[in-house]
Design a protein around this motif. Structure first.
Motif, PDB file in Angstrom:
ATOM      1  N   ALA A 237       7.649  -0.687   7.957  1.00 56.49           N
ATOM      2  CA  ALA A 237       6.612  -1.715   7.876  1.00 56.49           C
ATOM      3  C   ALA A 237       6.001  -1.771   6.481  1.00 56.49           C
ATOM      4  N   GLU A 238       5.713  -0.609   5.922  1.00 58.00           N
ATOM      5  CA  GLU A 238       5.097  -0.562   4.597  1.00 58.00           C
ATOM      6  C   GLU A 238       6.070  -1.018   3.512  1.00 58.00           C
ATOM      7  N   LEU A 239       7.354  -0.745   3.702  1.00 59.57           N
ATOM      8  CA  LEU A 239       8.350  -1.193   2.726  1.00 59.57           C
ATOM      9  C   LEU A 239       8.442  -2.716   2.711  1.00 59.57           C
ATOM     10  N   LEU A 240       8.468  -3.326   3.886  1.00 55.89           N
ATOM     11  CA  LEU A 240       8.643  -4.770   3.976  1.00 55.89           C
ATOM     12  C   LEU A 240       7.385  -5.541   3.590  1.00 55.89           C
ATOM     13  N   LEU A 241       6.221  -5.047   4.007  1.00 54.47           N
ATOM     14  CA  LEU A 241       4.959  -5.732   3.709  1.00 54.47           C
ATOM     15  C   LEU A 241       3.896  -4.678   3.398  1.00 54.47           C
ATOM     16  N   PRO A 242       3.716  -4.322   2.133  1.00 56.55           N
ATOM     17  CA  PRO A 242       2.747  -3.272   1.776  1.00 56.55           C
ATOM     18  C   PRO A 242       1.322  -3.668   2.154  1.00 56.55           C
ATOM     19  N   THR A 243       0.562  -2.702   2.601  1.00 55.48           N
ATOM     20  CA  THR A 243      -0.841  -2.986   2.912  1.00 55.48           C
ATOM     21  C   THR A 243      -1.588  -3.437   1.656  1.00 55.48           C
ATOM     22  N   ARG A 244      -1.128  -2.990   0.498  1.00 52.04           N
ATOM     23  CA  ARG A 244      -1.764  -3.433  -0.747  1.00 52.04           C
ATOM     24  C   ARG A 244      -1.589  -4.937  -0.946  1.00 52.04           C
ATOM     25  N   ALA A 245      -0.451  -5.458  -0.504  1.00 49.66           N
ATOM     26  CA  ALA A 245      -0.220  -6.898  -0.612  1.00 49.66           C
ATOM     27  C   ALA A 245      -1.128  -7.663   0.343  1.00 49.66           C
ATOM     28  N   VAL A 246      -1.408  -7.055   1.498  1.00 52.38           N
ATOM     29  CA  VAL A 246      -2.287  -7.702   2.474  1.00 52.38           C
ATOM     30  C   VAL A 246      -3.712  -7.748   1.940  1.00 52.38           C
ATOM     31  N   THR A 247      -4.189  -6.630   1.428  1.00 52.96           N
ATOM     32  CA  THR A 247      -5.568  -6.573   0.940  1.00 52.96           C
ATOM     33  C   THR A 247      -5.768  -7.426  -0.309  1.00 52.96           C
ATOM     34  N   ALA A 248      -4.654  -7.725  -1.018  1.00 59.29           N
ATOM     35  CA  ALA A 248      -4.759  -8.556  -2.217  1.00 59.29           C
ATOM     36  C   ALA A 248      -5.022 -10.022  -1.889  1.00 59.29           C
ATOM     37  N   VAL A 249      -4.858 -10.379  -0.614  1.00 64.89           N
ATOM     38  CA  VAL A 249      -5.076 -11.764  -0.183  1.00 64.89           C
ATOM     39  C   VAL A 249      -6.524 -11.936   0.263  1.00 64.89           C
ATOM     40  N   GLY A 250      -7.273 -12.715  -0.441  1.00 67.70           N
ATOM     41  CA  GLY A 250      -8.636 -13.055  -0.015  1.00 67.70           C
ATOM     42  C   GLY A 250      -9.686 -11.991  -0.267  1.00 67.70           C
ATOM     43  N   GLY A 251      -9.260 -10.750  -0.351  1.00 68.84           N
ATOM     44  CA  GLY A 251     -10.210  -9.675  -0.613  1.00 68.84           C
ATOM     45  C   GLY A 251     -11.138  -9.343   0.534  1.00 68.84           C
ATOM     46  N   GLY A 252     -10.839  -9.811   1.745  1.00 68.91           N
ATOM     47  CA  GLY A 252     -11.687  -9.521   2.899  1.00 68.91           C
ATOM     48  C   GLY A 252     -10.959  -9.823   4.186  1.00 68.91           C
ATOM     49  N   ALA A 253     -11.713 -10.250   5.217  1.00 70.87           N
ATOM     50  CA  ALA A 253     -11.098 -10.574   6.498  1.00 70.87           C
ATOM     51  C   ALA A 253     -10.170 -11.779   6.337  1.00 70.87           C
ATOM     52  N   LEU A 254      -8.998 -11.708   6.964  1.00 67.87           N
ATOM     53  CA  LEU A 254      -8.004 -12.771   6.833  1.00 67.87           C
ATOM     54  C   LEU A 254      -7.983 -13.653   8.074  1.00 67.87           C
ATOM     55  N   HIS A 255      -7.612 -14.908   7.874  1.00 71.53           N
ATOM     56  CA  HIS A 255      -7.447 -15.852   8.966  1.00 71.53           C
ATOM     57  C   HIS A 255      -5.967 -15.961   9.325  1.00 71.53           C
TER      58      HIS A 255
END
Length: 363
Positions: A237-255
């Motif tokens: 999971a981390e290889l395919l979609l790093p959590t760092r990439a997720v947190t880089a989007v919007g900088g907060g709660a995501l829709h």
């Protein structure tokens, strides 16, 4: 090994292949023009099989002849749970994957022996991996090794090849399997799953290589089998979609719209995307439960990024170095055109092969 034990091994492999083909003993006997009792005796190892019968078994069960005669390799990972009842669908999938994996290993070896293919060097993560946090660090290490940082993986097959694992996409039921034999790492992924699932399976098999299996690391000593699989799943999971990439989007709660964009860009399944969003703290578990019920449509994915994600591990069935080796072996007349097509596993047809200069092949 005694002669009787050898025939018992052959019989067991015949039984496995019959189950994988979803055939009864009666059906196999009819196809071979034998009595059912003869099949029963073959599978129990109390009746020998001559060369002609083995050839017929190979054709009817659609497995390489060598599969019946070669000792079975040690399967590191098989993404279908084996059960005691051999007649179940799970068992059929497991046997099918093992046959496909063994055939893939033999094909890779043939090209290596022909001198057209060099096995890639295996790379492994040297840090300890005993929990999911360690697994995520190992995944990030892989990303740094191939220079990806937070970017989406374009071709997972190339990443696996770069780390020393040769993956083939095969048309058999199940998900995937892998093994390492004499420092040669190979894996197969079923093409029958959806694109996101195929990528998750391939990443999982790479995890078994990078992290190590239960026989080669402390993880096998301290963690149950289910625990090991959870650790490898975290790596994938981390290889395919790093959590760092997720947190880089919007900088907060995501829709939901933000997650649709991530799923499209990183070509991950909706389930994996939501899982990583929870891990990154971008959504809570209650929100995740609701989002899982609304899988994005193809139109939503196209709208999110302006193009339809090209499914990975679909049209490309074998690694680039292997494909090059097949063409080279064909050009040098080391293999026939039908064999070259067979080795490419549906990635090309005979008309795609280059024209050989027969004059250059004359001694």
């Amino acid at each position: 090994m005694s002669d009787r034990a050898e025939w018992a091994d052959v019989g067991e492999r015949v039984r496995e292949c019959r189950i994988a083909a979803d055939m009864s003993q009666e059906q196999l006997a009819a196809a071979l023009n034998l009595d059912r009792t003869m099949i029963a005796k073959i599978e129990r190892g109390i009746r020998r099989v001559d060369a002609l019968e083995l050839s017929k078994l190979s054709a009817v069960l659609d497995v390489p002849l060598a599969y019946f005669l070669s000792p079975p390799p040690l399967i590191v990972s098989r993404r279908t749970e084996m059960v005691d009842d051999g007649e179940t669908e799970a068992a059929r999938q497991s046997y099918s994957l093992e046959v496909a994996l063994t055939a893939w290993l033999n094909d890779v070896r043939q090209l290596i022996e022909s001198g057209t293919l060099t096995a890639p060097a295996i790379e492994r993560y040297e840090g300890p991996v005993q929990d999911v946090s360690d697994a995520r660090r190992a995944a990030w290490w892989v990303r740094t090794q191939v220079g990806l940082d937070n970017e989406p993986i374009d071709s997972l097959m190339r990443v696996c090849e770069r780390l020393g694992q040769l993956i083939a996409v095969v048309d058999v039921p199940g998900e995937g399997a892998s093994l390492i034999e004499d420092e040669l790492a190979v894996a197969v992924v079923s093409k029958r799953g959806n694109p996101g699932r195929r990528r998750a399976t391939a990443a999982h098999e790479l995890g078994h290589l990078i992290i190590g299996d239960e026989y080669s690391t402390d993880m096998g000593v301290h963690v149950s089998r289910d625990g090991r699989e959870a650790i490898v799943d975290a790596f994938a999971a981390e290889l395919l979609l790093p959590t760092r990439a997720v947190t880089a989007v919007g900088g907060g709660a995501l829709h939901r719209e933000d997650l649709v964009v991530l799923a499209a860009r990183y070509r991950t399944s909706w389930t994996l995307t939501i899982r990583q969003a929870v891990e990154a703290g971008a959504i809570d578990k209650a929100t995740a439960r609701g989002m899982r019920q609304r899988t994005p449509t193809r139109a939503e994915l196209m709208e999110a990024v302006g193009w339809a994600p090209q499914p990975d591990l679909e049209h490309v069935r074998v690694p680039p170095s292997y494909a090059h080796a097949v063409v080279e072996a064909y050009k040098k007349a080391l293999i026939t055109a039908p064999r070259a097509v067979e080795l490419m596993r549906g990635q090309l047809v005979a008309a795609d092969l280059p024209v050989r200069d027969e004059a250059e092949l004359q001694p």
